[in-house]
Design an enzyme around this catalytic site. Sequence first.
Site, short mmCIF file in Angstrom:
data_model
loop_
_atom_site.label_atom_id
_atom_site.label_comp_id
_atom_site.label_asym_id
_atom_site.label_seq_id
_atom_site.Cartn_x
_atom_site.Cartn_y
_atom_site.Cartn_z
CE LYS A 35 -4.00 -2.17 2.29
NZ LYS A 35 -4.89 -2.01 3.17
CB ALA A 100 -4.26 -1.76 9.92
CG ASN A 120 1.30 0.34 18.68
OD1 ASN A 120 0.81 -0.45 18.39
ND2 ASN A 120 2.74 0.47 18.62
NE ARG A 121 4.06 -5.54 20.27
CZ ARG A 121 4.17 -6.62 19.48
NH1 ARG A 121 3.72 -7.88 19.82
NH2 ARG A 121 4.59 -6.38 18.37
N GLY A 216 -14.19 -7.95 10.73
CA GLY A 216 -14.07 -6.83 9.70
C GLY A 216 -14.23 -7.05 8.49
P1 ATR Z 1 -0.08 -3.16 9.40
O1 ATR Z 1 0.20 -2.35 8.30
O2 ATR Z 1 -0.92 -4.43 9.27
O3 ATR Z 1 -0.81 -2.13 10.62
P2 ATR Z 1 2.42 -3.30 10.78
O4 ATR Z 1 2.68 -1.70 10.33
O5 ATR Z 1 3.39 -4.25 11.05
O6 ATR Z 1 1.11 -3.76 10.32
O7 ATR Z 1 1.81 -2.68 12.52
C1 ATR Z 1 1.42 -3.84 13.10
C2 ATR Z 1 0.79 -3.25 14.50
O8 ATR Z 1 0.45 -4.37 15.26
C3 ATR Z 1 1.72 -2.62 15.33
O9 ATR Z 1 0.89 -1.55 16.00
C4 ATR Z 1 2.10 -3.90 16.26
O10 ATR Z 1 2.82 -3.17 17.57
P3 ATR Z 1 4.03 -2.55 17.61
O11 ATR Z 1 4.37 -1.38 17.10
O12 ATR Z 1 4.57 -2.74 19.11
O13 ATR Z 1 5.10 -4.01 17.29
C5 ATR Z 1 0.92 -4.40 16.63
N1 ATR Z 1 1.06 -5.69 17.00
C6 ATR Z 1 1.25 -6.75 16.28
N2 ATR Z 1 1.29 -7.99 16.88
C7 ATR Z 1 0.73 -7.38 18.36
C8 ATR Z 1 0.48 -8.25 19.52
N3 ATR Z 1 0.70 -9.28 19.60
N4 ATR Z 1 -0.04 -7.28 20.49
C9 ATR Z 1 -0.09 -6.16 20.66
N5 ATR Z 1 0.24 -5.47 19.40
C10 ATR Z 1 0.76 -6.08 18.44
#
Ligand code: ATR
Length: 250
Positions: A35, A100, A120-121, A216
């Site tokens: 994207k 997303a 966010n984590r 979704g």
């Molecule tokens: P996308 O474009 O699909 O949103 P991304 O840019 O890789 O994918 O982002 C993934 C998101 O999911 C991030 O906010 C990630 O948190 P981090 O920034 O701390 O990595 C979050 N995420 C993924 N796995 C997670 C989990 N098990 N618990 C909480 N947050 C998670």
Amino acid sequence: MVYECIGPDPDAFEEAVARFRAEGGKGLNVTLPFKERAYALADRHSGRAQAAGAANTLDFQAGDIYADNTDGVGLVRDLQRNLACDLQGCSVLLLGAGGAARGVVEPLLAAGAARLVVANRTPSRAESLLGELRQSGAIARDRMNRCLACGLDGIPRDSYDFVINATSGSLSGEVPSLPEGVFGPRTLAYDMVYGKGCTAFMAFARQKGAARAVDGLGMLVEQAAESFHLWRGVYPDTAPVLQLLRAELG
Ligand code: ATR
């Protein structure tokens, strides 16, 4: 009309788009992980694509490449039309700070969200997300003032009208750890992921007291309908499509 799936080599996305266009293709939907590259390829961008920094829709019909992002409006339409939710004045807890999450911030604010907590984590990513949106000017300042960034353990302890899961962990059934109380008797929990039956996040939200929990699939259908509208000038009736897909998923 022909609408088919192309799975380009990750190194050759741009070439695949150029080839499709040269062969007479009129537009494309683009999904993960392309994207941002679709956005970068375009000559012109819609405001919502600018706010998202990513494009899920390309249109070639004006002779150049126009990028749009219909993901956010897809979510808002699913909430408003299919789930009969009122977004005016609502509070939203948005989980995740990747692409997303980024794509839905502006549409949620435009639809009337009065408070938007991006949690966010990794807290710094939530802060960067809002910081970048503020700097880009793609979202009006008064709307940005309704937003707050935090880590998962810094989420203000309130119950929210909507808790939206935009983390990619959901794809593998991982649920972000959330403080008690975010799901209340008015809360709609929304997982951007969909699949057969209930997702892990939906089950978690119900167990914690959310009034409703949905996946979704409606967002998928509504973003596609908005793309179709951009290309063809006609807004398709989404209800039968959603019904069919739901039946196929079982
Ligand atoms: P996308 O474009 O699909 O949103 P991304 O840019 O890789 O994918 O982002 C993934 C998101 O999911 C991030 O906010 C990630 O948190 P981090 O920034 O701390 O990595 C979050 N995420 C993924 N796995 C997670 C989990 N098990 N618990 C909480 N947050 C998670």
